[in-house]
Design a protein around this motif. Structure first.
Motif, short mmCIF file in Angstrom:
data_model
loop_
_atom_site.label_atom_id
_atom_site.label_comp_id
_atom_site.label_asym_id
_atom_site.label_seq_id
_atom_site.Cartn_x
_atom_site.Cartn_y
_atom_site.Cartn_z
N VAL A 312 0.84 -1.20 0.00
CA VAL A 312 0.00 0.00 0.00
C VAL A 312 0.88 1.25 0.00
N TRP A 314 0.37 5.52 0.77
CA TRP A 314 -0.59 6.38 1.44
C TRP A 314 0.00 7.76 1.70
N SER A 408 -3.80 -3.60 2.59
CA SER A 408 -4.79 -3.20 1.58
C SER A 408 -5.32 -1.83 1.95
N VAL A 409 -6.07 -1.21 1.03
CA VAL A 409 -6.64 0.09 1.35
C VAL A 409 -7.68 -0.03 2.46
N CYS A 428 -5.10 6.42 -0.20
CA CYS A 428 -4.20 5.29 -0.35
C CYS A 428 -4.53 4.51 -1.61
N ASP A 430 -3.46 0.43 -3.44
CA ASP A 430 -2.79 -0.82 -3.15
C ASP A 430 -2.43 -1.59 -4.43
N VAL A 435 -8.18 2.16 -4.95
CA VAL A 435 -7.86 3.47 -4.38
C VAL A 435 -8.96 3.82 -3.39
N ARG A 436 -8.59 4.57 -2.35
CA ARG A 436 -9.57 4.88 -1.30
C ARG A 436 -9.26 6.23 -0.68
N ALA A 477 -14.38 4.71 -2.19
CA ALA A 477 -13.45 3.71 -2.71
C ALA A 477 -13.76 3.43 -4.18
#
Length: 782
Positions: A312, A314, A408-409, A428, A430, A435-436, A477
């Motif tokens: 990940v 971030w 993970s996100v 973030c 991954d 994406v989140r 997300a």
């Protein structure tokens, strides 16, 4: 003694003094040179380690740590931070504890007193006691590394500043790291000062004009303005130990594989905070079995705050959450009780001793804590108390350490489920391509009002009712547009989140987020280099919008300056003369539009800024603002624009923007005669402005355009192909003024270059300039 003999004696004395001074300077210089960290191949024995650690240092001074246990990785990080940034760490922990005057003397007494009143020390102690498990083990290991460096080299051997100050230092404690975290959080919010500023504005302008300037509806004004304001407001002195950084503006975005050339996610972050020397961040790469992370660390704390692990990437921007509220108190004659719901309740009252360098007796500071929080200001029978989520909740340190290990996100977002503060936008991406965006930190639950003005502390209806559950925080997300992005913007007005999720906040104007979205939405072939170029974008959308609104007036003026603004492309490059003219014009217009109201209302500066000028030019504010009410005549918009432009042309001259817009990287001891020339860096010409993605921010009403807020790092990750990720700092890795890494990244930072972040074993091996080992030593640190 004859006159000749006296003259010869005087010459000998002067020569002797010069020789003594020269020897002292030479000794100090040699000692300072010896304290520079120059890693050499070989072995360093370090107390506090359990097993050997290998460290490869690349040509930018970035250490790549390979340990056999996670705790040893953090111990090595503590040692490295102390070797490169110990003076910075010492100042920060002393600031959090209100103990700077012990080191710096009289000049720091007021700062220490304010920090004591903010009650950071007891909050750090309480948060430290609550640490357990992996978080406590990590911070204890980190402290062992710091203390091993202190034991081995001493204060002056780590930082040459102590050759001047000559102060002994205490061992590093877990509580010191928690205090460093609280100081970071203090820099991430200024909501309390916004409330006090609004109260001053309400009193100066009156309810009708203040509400119009804020853009509130009648319903909002009725609900948010306490009934006794503005008449009861009388406390005006400064109470914030650290001046709030207006205009702070970070950017981040995460691109899904559908938007990238490689088919992998890309993540980018450039947090904008106050100018610092040395740099706020320290780049590091830590690896141990089951753990690996690289990116920006905070000197004084273990782990990485912004960066990536094996799965990940971030980063953060400020969410602008209003997590502070000011409450006006009614005190009894002794100042030790407060009135709440018609009854007198005792304050917590402590009298603390502030030691001052050069003074035999300590100063006494009275610290008071209300039912609402610490009393930050007191005058007569009135006082101000502050509720702040960071003082109520737990340390966020465990959340950041969990983030470092997320896979993970979803795990990255869940890492902050029990973190009460600070309020931030966590973005973030991954390896799986997700994406989140997750808002972290918890929202205060208010009784009445929305935290926009100082509330009556004696009325329980206005008090905080706790903090809202983390599950209520907005999140997004894998959106259909293929990216998420933040820039301190109002995510509800810009339609990122539904209005039902809205929270009170001090949002930034939307110029940066609209620019990011405009650019990201154009293409589906983004790569790392493209993202770095976007971080450097210097197009001033606000300036172009104001000029468009004023076009009829500027065309009527028809001077060379007016024609220059009309032809300007909006770029704030260092070579641009039009950028200088624009900045001068906006400052002049803001002053001329609002300084009459400021003078009459007793304000220190005009209440008008760029956004207000735009609203006024577009007809969104009462046209009476154009008139200077201190003169008999009624000035028109045409007259104010013309005189502002004329003054701006004189002020700008032929100067390029980089000649006026510079970053003074001042060292904390830079004011010391002669020494400042060695410790300060810059000033460095900077592109951008307050409304550009490359947000080198300056105070709009200051006498100069010196930069006060900068992109404190630039980081772009190629998610999954980590060796392709890039990073840069404004100055360099080291805090030592004689180190080759004190400012070796400055030129890259100015023009938008970045260096690779070696991740794989082979990439680290190839990048290594020197490799050495840390070996356990017998005995333990203090």
């Amino acid at each position: 003694m004859t006159r000749g003999r006296v003259a010869r004696w005087a010459v000998r004395v002067v020569v002797g003094l010069v020789v003594v001074l020269a020897v002292a300077v030479l000794v100090a210089y040699v000692a300072a040179r010896r304290s520079v960290w120059r890693p050499d191949a070989g072995t360093v024995r370090l107390s506090g380690l359990k097993l050997p650690v290998e460290i490869a240092v690349d040509r930018f001074g970035v250490p790549h740590v390979s340990a056999q246990t996670i705790e040893d990785a953090f111990c090595a990080q503590g040692y490295l931070h102390a070797r490169e940034r110990f003076f910075q760490m010492e100042l920060t922990r002393r600031a959090a504890a209100g103990r700077l005057a012990e080191l710096l003397g009289e000049a720091a007494v007021g700062f220490d007193a304010d920090l004591r009143r903010w009650n950071l020390g007891p909050a750090a102690a309480r948060q430290t006691a609550a640490l357990d498990g992996e978080a406590r083990a990590a911070v204890e290991a980190y402290a062992r590394g710091v203390n091993a460096a202190i034991d081995r080299f001493g204060a002056a051997g780590l930082a040459p500043e102590f050759l001047l100050l000559g102060s002994a230092v205490d061992p590093w404690r877990v509580e010191d790291t928690v205090g460093v975290g609280l100081m970071m959080e203090m820099n991430l919010t200024w909501a309390a000062e916004e409330e006090r500023g609004r109260a001053d504005l309400l009193k100066a302008l009156g309810r009708e004009r203040a509400v119009e300037l804020w853009g509130w509806t009648a319903e909002q004004a009725a609900a948010w303005i306490p009934e006794d304001l503005p008449g009861a407001w009388s406390l005006r002195s400064a109470s914030r130990p650290i001046a709030p950084l207006e205009g702070v503006g970070s950017n981040n975005w995460a691109l899904a594989p559908s938007r990238t050339r490689t088919g992998r996610a890309i993540f980018a972050n450039d947090p904008h905070i106050g100018v610092a020397n040395p740099s706020t961040w320290y780049e590091v790469h830590l690896a141990a079995p089951g753990f690996a992370v690289a990116g920006a660390s905070v000197p004084g704390a273990p782990g990485v705050l912004i960066g990536h692990n094996a799965d990940v990437a971030w980063g953060f921007t400020m969410v602008m959450l209003d997590d502070q509220d000011v409450f006006r108190l009614r005190l009894d004659a002794a100042g030790e009780k407060e009135l709440i719901a018609g009854e007198w309740q005792p304050l917590e009252v402590r009298r603390e001793q502030v030691a001052v360098r050069g003074e035999r007796e300590p100063r006494e500071v009275t610290v008071k804590v209300s039912a609402h929080g610490p009393v930050i200001e007191e005058s007569g029978d009135g006082a101000l108390a502050m509720s702040w989520a960071a003082l109520l909740g737990r340390s966020p340190l465990p959340a950041f350490l969990r983030l470092d290990r997320s896979g993970s996100v979803e795990e990255a977002a869940a890492a902050f489920a029990d973190a009460d503060a600070p309020g931030m936008n966590l973005l973030c991406a991954d390896r799986a391509g997700h994406v989140r965006w997750q808002v972290v930190g918890r929202v205060p639950i208010r009784g009445r009002g929305a935290g926009r003005l100082p509330a009556p502390g004696w009325d329980p209806a206005w008090a905080w009712q706790g903090l809202a559950p983390y599950e209520r925080n907005p999140t997004a997300a894998d959106p259909p547009e293929g990216f998420v992005a933040t820039a301190h913007h109002d995510a509800f007005t810009e339609a990122d989140f539904p209005r039902e999720a809205e929270y009170p906040a001090e949002f930034a104007a939307p110029w940066r987020i609209r620019r990011i979205r405009e650019e990201l939405g154009r293409r589906a072939d983004w790569d790392v280099a493209d993202c770095l170029r976007l971080q450097m974008d210097d197009r001033n959308g606000q300036g172009l919008a104001i000029i468009a609104a004023l076009r009829p007036l500027l065309e009527g003026i028809a001077t060379p300056a007016a024609r220059a603004l009309l032809a300007w492309d909006g770029r704030m490059g260092v070579e641009s003369r039009e950028a200088t003219l624009w900045a001068e014009f906006l400052r002049e217009a803001s002053r001329r539009i609002g300084r009459d109201e400021a003078t009459l209302g007793g304000l220190r500066r005009t209440p008008i800024g760029g956004e207000a000028v735009l609203r006024l030019a577009g007809g969104g504010l009462d046209p009476r603002w154009w008139d200077d009410v201190t003169t008999p005549a009624a000035e028109t918009a045409e007259e104010i624009v013309a005189v502002s432009l004329e003054a701006a042309a004189r002020g700008a001259g032929e100067a390029a923007w980089g000649e006026r817009h510079r970053v003074p990287f001042a060292h904390p001891l830079g004011a010391v005669p002669l020494l400042g020339r060695l410790l300060d860096q810059g000033p460095a010409a900077a592109p951008g402005s307050n409304a550009t993605l490359n947000a080198n921010w300056y105070a709009g009403q200051a006498e100069s355009f010196d930069v006060t807020v900068i992109p404190s790092l630039r980081f772009v990750a190629d998610v999954g192909e980590w060796d392709r990720s890039i990073f840069t700092l404004p100055l360099g890795q080291s805090g030592h003024f004689l180190s080759p890494h004190v400012a070796d990244q400055l030129a890259d930072w100015q023009i938008g270059r970045a260096h690779p972040m070696p991740w794989s074993t082979e990439a680290v091996r190839q990048a290594a300039a020197v490799t050495f080992s840390l070996e356990p030593a017998s005995g333990g640190p203090r």
